[in-house]
Motif scaffolding. Structure first.
Motif, PDB file in Angstrom:
ATOM      1  N   PHE A 152     -50.778  36.755  25.019  1.00  0.00           N
ATOM      2  CA  PHE A 152     -51.627  37.296  25.882  1.00  0.00           C
ATOM      3  C   PHE A 152     -52.701  36.401  25.914  1.00  0.00           C
ATOM      4  O   PHE A 152     -53.605  36.726  25.441  1.00  0.00           O
ATOM      5  CB  PHE A 152     -51.804  38.883  25.715  1.00  0.00           C
ATOM      6  N   LYS A 153     -52.642  35.246  26.679  1.00  0.00           N
ATOM      7  CA  LYS A 153     -53.698  34.284  26.411  1.00  0.00           C
ATOM      8  C   LYS A 153     -54.977  34.622  27.044  1.00  0.00           C
ATOM      9  O   LYS A 153     -56.071  34.767  26.173  1.00  0.00           O
ATOM     10  CB  LYS A 153     -53.151  32.959  27.301  1.00  0.00           C
ATOM     11  N   GLY A 154     -55.216  35.147  28.159  1.00  0.00           N
ATOM     12  CA  GLY A 154     -56.509  35.823  28.953  1.00  0.00           C
ATOM     13  C   GLY A 154     -57.581  34.714  28.574  1.00  0.00           C
ATOM     14  O   GLY A 154     -57.433  33.611  28.360  1.00  0.00           O
ATOM     15  N   ASN A 155     -58.849  35.583  28.620  1.00  0.00           N
ATOM     16  CA  ASN A 155     -60.092  34.508  28.570  1.00  0.00           C
ATOM     17  C   ASN A 155     -60.722  35.109  27.061  1.00  0.00           C
ATOM     18  O   ASN A 155     -61.348  36.306  27.043  1.00  0.00           O
ATOM     19  CB  ASN A 155     -61.019  34.945  29.721  1.00  0.00           C
ATOM     20  N   TRP A 156     -60.697  34.363  26.155  1.00  0.00           N
ATOM     21  CA  TRP A 156     -61.100  34.732  24.675  1.00  0.00           C
ATOM     22  C   TRP A 156     -62.463  34.122  24.647  1.00  0.00           C
ATOM     23  O   TRP A 156     -62.695  33.021  25.168  1.00  0.00           O
ATOM     24  CB  TRP A 156     -60.162  34.217  23.788  1.00  0.00           C
ATOM     25  N   LYS A 157     -63.188  34.775  23.807  1.00  0.00           N
ATOM     26  CA  LYS A 157     -64.857  34.348  23.565  1.00  0.00           C
ATOM     27  C   LYS A 157     -65.040  34.509  22.105  1.00  0.00           C
ATOM     28  O   LYS A 157     -64.526  35.279  21.481  1.00  0.00           O
ATOM     29  CB  LYS A 157     -65.691  35.275  24.567  1.00  0.00           C
ATOM     30  N   ASP A 158     -65.696  33.693  21.626  1.00  0.00           N
ATOM     31  CA  ASP A 158     -66.225  33.664  20.101  1.00  0.00           C
ATOM     32  C   ASP A 158     -67.635  34.214  19.999  1.00  0.00           C
ATOM     33  O   ASP A 158     -68.391  33.876  21.030  1.00  0.00           O
ATOM     34  CB  ASP A 158     -65.877  32.210  19.553  1.00  0.00           C
ATOM     35  N   GLY A 159     -67.779  34.876  19.364  1.00  0.00           N
ATOM     36  CA  GLY A 159     -69.119  35.402  18.824  1.00  0.00           C
ATOM     37  C   GLY A 159     -69.073  36.215  17.758  1.00  0.00           C
ATOM     38  O   GLY A 159     -68.372  35.975  16.700  1.00  0.00           O
ATOM     39  N   ASN A 195     -60.919  44.178   5.435  1.00  0.00           N
ATOM     40  CA  ASN A 195     -61.137  43.438   4.372  1.00  0.00           C
ATOM     41  C   ASN A 195     -62.419  42.599   4.026  1.00  0.00           C
ATOM     42  O   ASN A 195     -63.086  42.481   3.035  1.00  0.00           O
ATOM     43  CB  ASN A 195     -59.985  42.255   3.900  1.00  0.00           C
ATOM     44  N   GLU A 196     -62.684  41.961   5.251  1.00  0.00           N
ATOM     45  CA  GLU A 196     -64.044  41.289   5.246  1.00  0.00           C
ATOM     46  C   GLU A 196     -65.254  42.113   5.238  1.00  0.00           C
ATOM     47  O   GLU A 196     -66.289  41.753   4.304  1.00  0.00           O
ATOM     48  CB  GLU A 196     -64.046  40.405   6.662  1.00  0.00           C
ATOM     49  N   ILE A 197     -65.119  43.244   5.616  1.00  0.00           N
ATOM     50  CA  ILE A 197     -66.129  44.421   5.499  1.00  0.00           C
ATOM     51  C   ILE A 197     -66.264  44.809   3.972  1.00  0.00           C
ATOM     52  O   ILE A 197     -67.449  44.856   3.385  1.00  0.00           O
ATOM     53  CB  ILE A 197     -66.155  45.507   6.267  1.00  0.00           C
ATOM     54  N   VAL A 198     -65.221  44.929   3.439  1.00  0.00           N
ATOM     55  CA  VAL A 198     -65.377  45.481   2.060  1.00  0.00           C
ATOM     56  C   VAL A 198     -65.837  44.114   0.988  1.00  0.00           C
ATOM     57  O   VAL A 198     -66.796  44.403   0.213  1.00  0.00           O
ATOM     58  CB  VAL A 198     -63.825  45.704   1.358  1.00  0.00           C
ATOM     59  N   LYS A 199     -65.404  42.816   1.449  1.00  0.00           N
ATOM     60  CA  LYS A 199     -66.204  41.617   0.688  1.00  0.00           C
ATOM     61  C   LYS A 199     -67.468  41.588   0.972  1.00  0.00           C
ATOM     62  O   LYS A 199     -68.345  41.081  -0.119  1.00  0.00           O
ATOM     63  CB  LYS A 199     -65.435  40.397   1.018  1.00  0.00           C
ATOM     64  N   TYR A 212     -71.390  45.089  20.103  1.00  0.00           N
ATOM     65  CA  TYR A 212     -71.256  46.634  19.703  1.00  0.00           C
ATOM     66  C   TYR A 212     -72.648  46.795  19.320  1.00  0.00           C
ATOM     67  O   TYR A 212     -73.382  45.994  18.775  1.00  0.00           O
ATOM     68  CB  TYR A 212     -70.222  46.789  18.419  1.00  0.00           C
ATOM     69  N   ASN A 213     -72.879  48.346  19.497  1.00  0.00           N
ATOM     70  CA  ASN A 213     -73.933  48.829  19.011  1.00  0.00           C
ATOM     71  C   ASN A 213     -73.373  49.600  17.609  1.00  0.00           C
ATOM     72  O   ASN A 213     -72.463  50.426  17.580  1.00  0.00           O
ATOM     73  CB  ASN A 213     -74.590  49.495  19.647  1.00  0.00           C
ATOM     74  N   PHE A 214     -74.472  49.722  16.421  1.00  0.00           N
ATOM     75  CA  PHE A 214     -73.872  50.646  15.413  1.00  0.00           C
ATOM     76  C   PHE A 214     -74.865  51.773  15.225  1.00  0.00           C
ATOM     77  O   PHE A 214     -75.975  51.353  15.070  1.00  0.00           O
ATOM     78  CB  PHE A 214     -73.828  49.711  14.103  1.00  0.00           C
ATOM     79  N   ILE A 215     -74.425  52.955  15.281  1.00  0.00           N
ATOM     80  CA  ILE A 215     -75.278  54.191  15.541  1.00  0.00           C
ATOM     81  C   ILE A 215     -75.089  54.871  14.183  1.00  0.00           C
ATOM     82  O   ILE A 215     -74.012  55.186  13.929  1.00  0.00           O
ATOM     83  CB  ILE A 215     -74.883  54.927  16.641  1.00  0.00           C
ATOM     84  N   GLU A 271     -75.403  42.854   8.661  1.00  0.00           N
ATOM     85  CA  GLU A 271     -74.188  42.258   7.968  1.00  0.00           C
ATOM     86  C   GLU A 271     -73.133  42.362   8.942  1.00  0.00           C
ATOM     87  O   GLU A 271     -72.469  41.360   9.178  1.00  0.00           O
ATOM     88  CB  GLU A 271     -74.084  42.273   6.558  1.00  0.00           C
ATOM     89  N   LEU A 272     -73.246  43.590   9.328  1.00  0.00           N
ATOM     90  CA  LEU A 272     -72.031  43.928  10.345  1.00  0.00           C
ATOM     91  C   LEU A 272     -72.277  43.076  11.438  1.00  0.00           C
ATOM     92  O   LEU A 272     -71.019  42.392  11.852  1.00  0.00           O
ATOM     93  CB  LEU A 272     -71.957  45.424  10.393  1.00  0.00           C
ATOM     94  N   LYS A 273     -73.397  43.092  12.160  1.00  0.00           N
ATOM     95  CA  LYS A 273     -73.376  42.408  13.441  1.00  0.00           C
ATOM     96  C   LYS A 273     -73.182  40.832  13.378  1.00  0.00           C
ATOM     97  O   LYS A 273     -72.761  40.370  14.334  1.00  0.00           O
ATOM     98  CB  LYS A 273     -74.985  42.800  13.868  1.00  0.00           C
TER      99      LYS A 273
END
Length: 509
Positions: free
Chosen positions: A211-218, A331-335, A224-227, A349-351
């Motif tokens: 599903f190629k689509g239009n991918w962005k890196d970021g 796994n990355e969040i745990v690390k 996202y907002n973390f509330i 750190e999440l952002k």
């Protein structure tokens, strides 16, 4: 022999008795942890934690050993090889057979048996009556089974030949169940690997290419907002037991969150820092068990250990895509989580976590594909887990039948009554001959050198540091400092600061 009308009928030549009639009940103890010379010896010392997740029938040692001095100066008792150890608190019901002479802490009631009895038979029976032991226990802080209550537990005794046949049959059936269990656990592990590979494929592999689509890196903070959340004061009853679901870490157990253990009122919501997750919001654990997620299926307030993961633009990010993305990132969040006592991850750190994400149409295509494959894997997983539960049920059924004489054919040659008469005689001789059962718990006076004498033996005319003392003299740090201060006050030891090594040194007078 026991005559209790509530006990089930036994096969011919079997007898009911009690554990106290069958053997000698011995409790354990713990040497003082303030005395280093009591620890690190050659005597195995077992605690209930040593039997946590312990699957073997026999045990030879725990995580710590004690010395003969520690044994002598405590209420611990050396029990012989073949004795059955039974945890009597925190928790009740761990069972093992002593592979060698050993001792336990006070969390056990141990059964020392004579040579005429078969340890393995008693071991399996004790594994089958955990619920009985728990019902006999008492206590306010935690339940504990007393020695007298442990001794009062009834046990059906088969003739010795039949005991061996029963144990053999139990282990034969358990072996078949073990093989099935191993295969099912392998399936469970492979399904977990398969689901993780699906996620990797979706964000960095074949599915992404499909599903190629239009991918962005970021970064997560780009989309996202973390509330965060909070907890209304527990001191104000008007904040609690209302109609609003209020989630904490313990509620995040399944993919979807529909209800919670606790509820709060409108007043509790208004007067605290909690926030309300909407239907289909993704809820992330950021502290204690970071990385776990769930999708809200009802409006639910959250506490301070959770975060609502809400897209900055709802028309560009699919909520189910968010769910799968954070499954992949677990796994990355745990690390990235930090903390000594409690692990957690900060919002900044999440952002900053790097991600790749496609347009909304491609997100929905990926979600549809993942849903289909996950559904199949989850069905297989549910089936495997159901089979594992049935295996555990079968184990209980095997033990239930075993001690009713329903697993074997009978020889009807010997009788359990003859065996019990023999055991009673052996037990009396045993009690008279075993020294550790005759003596009470007493502190044996020990001739110890004073710290001054030890320092003279070790250092004589040398200067020495606190580290030198600790390395050469076995005393608890608390006792060492107290005794050293006394010697400094009495001028038997002098101290001075050495500029060369920037450390306080000591020298005998």
């Amino acid at each position: 022999m026991t005559t209790n009308k509530n006990l089930h009928k036994l096969p011919e030549k079997w007898e009911w008795t009690t554990l106290s009639e069958l053997g000698i009940i011995v409790s354990g103890g713990t040497p003082s942890t303030e005395e280093p010379e009591f620890w690190g010896g050659e005597i195995s010392w077992i605690t209930p934690s040593d039997l946590s997740n312990y699957k073997e029938k026999y045990i030879s040692n725990g995580s710590r050993n004690i010395t003969i001095e520690g044994l002598t100066a405590s209420s611990a008792r050396l029990i012989p090889k073949g004795s059955i150890i039974f945890s009597s608190r925190a928790p009740i019901g761990y069972v093992a057979i002593a592979k060698n002479d050993l001792c336990t802490n006070q969390g056990f009631k141990n059964l020392v048996i004579t040579d005429s009895l078969y340890s393995d038979y008693i071991y399996y029976y004790l594994k089958s009556i955990k619920h009985i032991a728990e019902n006999l226990a008492s206590g306010t802080t935690f339940l504990e089974l007393s020695g007298s209550k442990f001794g009062s537990i009834n046990i059906p005794i088969a003739p010795i030949i039949e005991q061996y046949k029963i144990v053999s049959r139990i282990e034969e059936l358990n072996s078949a169940l073990d093989n099935s269990e191993d295969l099912l656990l392998k399936v469970v592990r492979h399904l977990a690997i398969y689901k993780q590979s699906l996620l990797k494929s979706a964000f960095y592999g074949n599915l992404k290419n499909k599903f190629k689509g239009n991918w962005k890196d970021g970064e997560l903070g780009d989309i996202y907002n973390f509330i965060g959340g909070g907890t209304p004061s527990k001191k104000d009853p008007s904040y609690w037991n209302g109609n609003i679901f209020w989630a904490s870490v313990k509620d995040i157990q399944e993919p979807y969150l529909s209800t919670t253990l606790d509820r709060i009122t409108e007043k509790g919501l208004k007067d605290s820092s909690t926030n309300l997750a909407l239907v289909d919001d993704v809820i992330l654990i950021s502290r204690i068990n970071p990385g776990k997620i769930a999708i809200a299926k009802s409006e639910v307030a959250i506490n301070q250990d959770l975060k609502i993961v809400r897209p900055l633009s709802s028309n560009k990010i699919d909520n189910k895509f968010t769910y799968y993305l954070f499954l992949y990132l677990e796994n990355e969040i745990v690390k990235l989580s930090k903390g000594t006592t409690v692990k957690g991850i900060r919002v900044d750190e999440l952002k900053s976590i790097k991600i790749s994400y496609p347009d909304i149409k491609t997100q929905k295509s990926l979600v549809s594909e993942l849903d289909q494959n996950y559904s199949l894997a989850d069905d297989l997983l549910a089936s495997a887990l159901s089979c594992l539960k049935r295996i555990e049920t079968y184990r209980h059924i095997i033990l239930h039948k075993a001690f009713r004489g329903e697993l074997i054919e009978f020889d009807n040659i010997d009788s359990a009554n003859d065996l019990l008469i023999k055991v009673k005689s052996e037990k009396e001789n045993y009690l008279n001959s075993i020294e550790f059962l005759k003596r009470k718990t007493v502190k044996v006076p020990q001739i110890k050198k004073t710290l001054l004498e030890l320092l003279k033996d070790e250092f004589s005319d040398e200067t020495f540091s606190m580290i030198d003392i600790k390395n050469r003299i076995k005393l608890s740090e608390k006792n060492l400092k107290q005794e050293l201060f006394k010697l400094l006050d009495s001028k038997d030891v002098n101290s001075f600061f050495c500029n060369d090594i920037k450390e306080i040194l000591y020298k005998l007078k």
